[in-house]
Design a protein around this motif. Structure first.
Motif, PDB file in Angstrom:
ATOM      1  N   VAL A  68     -91.346  13.038  15.625  1.00  0.00           N
ATOM      2  CA  VAL A  68     -91.423  13.899  14.444  1.00  0.00           C
ATOM      3  C   VAL A  68     -92.202  15.153  14.794  1.00  0.00           C
ATOM      4  O   VAL A  68     -93.401  15.088  15.098  1.00  0.00           O
ATOM      5  N   CYS A  69     -91.536  16.292  14.756  1.00  0.00           N
ATOM      6  CA  CYS A  69     -92.183  17.570  15.022  1.00  0.00           C
ATOM      7  C   CYS A  69     -92.870  18.026  13.730  1.00  0.00           C
ATOM      8  O   CYS A  69     -92.210  18.416  12.762  1.00  0.00           O
ATOM      9  N   THR A  70     -94.208  17.947  13.739  1.00  0.00           N
ATOM     10  CA  THR A  70     -94.985  18.222  12.538  1.00  0.00           C
ATOM     11  C   THR A  70     -96.426  18.520  12.914  1.00  0.00           C
ATOM     12  O   THR A  70     -96.868  18.184  14.013  1.00  0.00           O
ATOM     13  N   SER A  71     -97.156  19.105  11.990  1.00  0.00           N
ATOM     14  CA  SER A  71     -98.595  19.303  12.206  1.00  0.00           C
ATOM     15  C   SER A  71     -99.394  18.136  11.619  1.00  0.00           C
ATOM     16  O   SER A  71    -100.613  18.094  11.737  1.00  0.00           O
ATOM     17  N   ALA A  72     -98.706  17.177  11.027  1.00  0.00           N
ATOM     18  CA  ALA A  72     -99.376  16.018  10.427  1.00  0.00           C
ATOM     19  C   ALA A  72     -99.939  15.096  11.506  1.00  0.00           C
ATOM     20  O   ALA A  72     -99.507  15.126  12.660  1.00  0.00           O
ATOM     21  N   SER A  73    -100.875  14.265  11.113  1.00  0.00           N
ATOM     22  CA  SER A  73    -101.519  13.335  12.052  1.00  0.00           C
ATOM     23  C   SER A  73    -100.575  12.189  12.426  1.00  0.00           C
ATOM     24  O   SER A  73     -99.580  11.927  11.732  1.00  0.00           O
ATOM     25  N   GLN A  74    -100.933  11.488  13.492  1.00  0.00           N
ATOM     26  CA  GLN A  74    -100.156  10.323  13.908  1.00  0.00           C
ATOM     27  C   GLN A  74    -100.154   9.253  12.812  1.00  0.00           C
ATOM     28  O   GLN A  74     -99.147   8.613  12.563  1.00  0.00           O
ATOM     29  N   GLU A  75    -101.278   9.076  12.145  1.00  0.00           N
ATOM     30  CA  GLU A  75    -101.358   8.093  11.069  1.00  0.00           C
ATOM     31  C   GLU A  75    -100.390   8.433   9.936  1.00  0.00           C
ATOM     32  O   GLU A  75     -99.712   7.552   9.396  1.00  0.00           O
ATOM     33  N   THR A  76    -100.305   9.714   9.577  1.00  0.00           N
ATOM     34  CA  THR A  76     -99.388  10.148   8.526  1.00  0.00           C
ATOM     35  C   THR A  76     -97.940   9.927   8.949  1.00  0.00           C
ATOM     36  O   THR A  76     -97.114   9.469   8.155  1.00  0.00           O
ATOM     37  N   VAL A  77     -97.627  10.227  10.195  1.00  0.00           N
ATOM     38  CA  VAL A  77     -96.266  10.022  10.695  1.00  0.00           C
ATOM     39  C   VAL A  77     -95.930   8.530  10.716  1.00  0.00           C
ATOM     40  O   VAL A  77     -94.815   8.123  10.369  1.00  0.00           O
ATOM     41  N   HIS A  78     -96.899   7.705  11.066  1.00  0.00           N
ATOM     42  CA  HIS A  78     -96.684   6.250  11.015  1.00  0.00           C
ATOM     43  C   HIS A  78     -96.355   5.809   9.583  1.00  0.00           C
ATOM     44  O   HIS A  78     -95.428   5.025   9.354  1.00  0.00           O
ATOM     45  N   LEU A  79     -97.098   6.329   8.604  1.00  0.00           N
ATOM     46  CA  LEU A  79     -96.841   6.003   7.195  1.00  0.00           C
ATOM     47  C   LEU A  79     -95.470   6.498   6.754  1.00  0.00           C
ATOM     48  O   LEU A  79     -94.786   5.833   5.966  1.00  0.00           O
ATOM     49  N   LEU A  80     -95.051   7.647   7.268  1.00  0.00           N
ATOM     50  CA  LEU A  80     -93.709   8.149   6.984  1.00  0.00           C
ATOM     51  C   LEU A  80     -92.664   7.152   7.501  1.00  0.00           C
ATOM     52  O   LEU A  80     -91.702   6.818   6.798  1.00  0.00           O
ATOM     53  N   GLY A  81     -92.877   6.664   8.715  1.00  0.00           N
ATOM     54  CA  GLY A  81     -91.958   5.689   9.291  1.00  0.00           C
ATOM     55  C   GLY A  81     -91.876   4.416   8.463  1.00  0.00           C
ATOM     56  O   GLY A  81     -90.792   3.872   8.241  1.00  0.00           O
ATOM     57  N   VAL A  82     -93.014   3.945   7.982  1.00  0.00           N
ATOM     58  CA  VAL A  82     -93.044   2.752   7.135  1.00  0.00           C
ATOM     59  C   VAL A  82     -92.253   2.995   5.854  1.00  0.00           C
ATOM     60  O   VAL A  82     -91.456   2.151   5.420  1.00  0.00           O
ATOM     61  N   ALA A  83     -92.448   4.170   5.240  1.00  0.00           N
ATOM     62  CA  ALA A  83     -91.744   4.505   4.002  1.00  0.00           C
ATOM     63  C   ALA A  83     -90.236   4.607   4.241  1.00  0.00           C
ATOM     64  O   ALA A  83     -89.427   4.114   3.442  1.00  0.00           O
ATOM     65  N   VAL A  84     -89.842   5.243   5.330  1.00  0.00           N
ATOM     66  CA  VAL A  84     -88.410   5.368   5.643  1.00  0.00           C
ATOM     67  C   VAL A  84     -87.813   3.991   5.878  1.00  0.00           C
ATOM     68  O   VAL A  84     -86.745   3.661   5.365  1.00  0.00           O
ATOM     69  N   HIS A  85     -88.511   3.167   6.633  1.00  0.00           N
ATOM     70  CA  HIS A  85     -88.028   1.821   6.932  1.00  0.00           C
ATOM     71  C   HIS A  85     -87.808   1.018   5.645  1.00  0.00           C
ATOM     72  O   HIS A  85     -86.842   0.285   5.512  1.00  0.00           O
ATOM     73  N   ARG A  86     -88.709   1.186   4.694  1.00  0.00           N
ATOM     74  CA  ARG A  86     -88.635   0.450   3.434  1.00  0.00           C
ATOM     75  C   ARG A  86     -87.552   1.001   2.508  1.00  0.00           C
ATOM     76  O   ARG A  86     -86.905   0.254   1.791  1.00  0.00           O
ATOM     77  N   ARG A  87     -87.334   2.328   2.513  1.00  0.00           N
ATOM     78  CA  ARG A  87     -86.458   2.950   1.517  1.00  0.00           C
ATOM     79  C   ARG A  87     -85.077   3.359   2.006  1.00  0.00           C
ATOM     80  O   ARG A  87     -84.199   3.649   1.206  1.00  0.00           O
ATOM     81  N   CYS A  88     -84.868   3.413   3.306  1.00  0.00           N
ATOM     82  CA  CYS A  88     -83.591   3.885   3.848  1.00  0.00           C
ATOM     83  C   CYS A  88     -82.500   2.831   3.641  1.00  0.00           C
ATOM     84  O   CYS A  88     -82.620   1.703   4.136  1.00  0.00           O
ATOM     85  N   PRO A  89     -81.412   3.181   2.952  1.00  0.00           N
ATOM     86  CA  PRO A  89     -80.350   2.194   2.719  1.00  0.00           C
ATOM     87  C   PRO A  89     -79.671   1.738   4.018  1.00  0.00           C
ATOM     88  O   PRO A  89     -79.258   0.589   4.128  1.00  0.00           O
ATOM     89  N   VAL A  90     -79.592   2.614   4.993  1.00  0.00           N
ATOM     90  CA  VAL A  90     -78.975   2.223   6.270  1.00  0.00           C
ATOM     91  C   VAL A  90     -79.872   1.228   6.999  1.00  0.00           C
ATOM     92  O   VAL A  90     -79.410   0.201   7.503  1.00  0.00           O
ATOM     93  N   ALA A  91     -81.171   1.509   7.038  1.00  0.00           N
ATOM     94  CA  ALA A  91     -82.111   0.583   7.677  1.00  0.00           C
ATOM     95  C   ALA A  91     -82.079  -0.772   6.981  1.00  0.00           C
ATOM     96  O   ALA A  91     -82.070  -1.817   7.633  1.00  0.00           O
TER      97      ALA A  91
END
Length: 109
Positions: A68-91
């Motif tokens: 993820v190309c972002t200025s956010a922290s690694q912890e924030t990107v990890h939380l993004l991944g958790v949210a995507v994993h939980r909410r993505c219909p394909v996942a």
């Protein structure tokens, strides 16, 4: 609600499956899809072989990295991944099939 500015996400993934379940041909015993087709050409109409019992015709595991190309922290990107994993219909659909998703989310400046 989390807000994060994302410039891009690049996925590098690898999927694994047991070809036996997809083709009905046991590669470990020397079988191959081409051999099945040749046999069918010699013996009459082609029919898809049945996979062996207990071998699913699906992916068993998907592993990789989401950069993820972002200025956010690694912890924030990890939380993004958790949210995507939980909410993505394909996942969700992939996991419901029995496939294991193992995607590591990494912050890239």
């Amino acid at each position: 609600m989390m807000r994060i500015e994302v410039h891009s996400i690049k996925f590098h993934l690898e999927a694994m499956r047991d070809e036996t379940g997809a083709t009905g041909v046991d590669a470990l015993s020397g079988g191959s899809w081409a051999a099945v087709r040749r046999q069918a050409a010699n013996d009459g109409p082609f029919a898809f072989p049945e996979p062996p019992a207990g071998v699913p015709a699906r992916l068993q595991r998907i592993v990789g990295t989401a950069s993820v190309c972002t200025s956010a922290s690694q912890e924030t990107v990890h939380l993004l991944g958790v949210a995507v994993h939980r909410r993505c219909p394909v996942a969700n659909m992939v996991e419901e099939s029995g496939c294991v998703l193992d995607i590591r989310w990494v912050a890239v400046p």
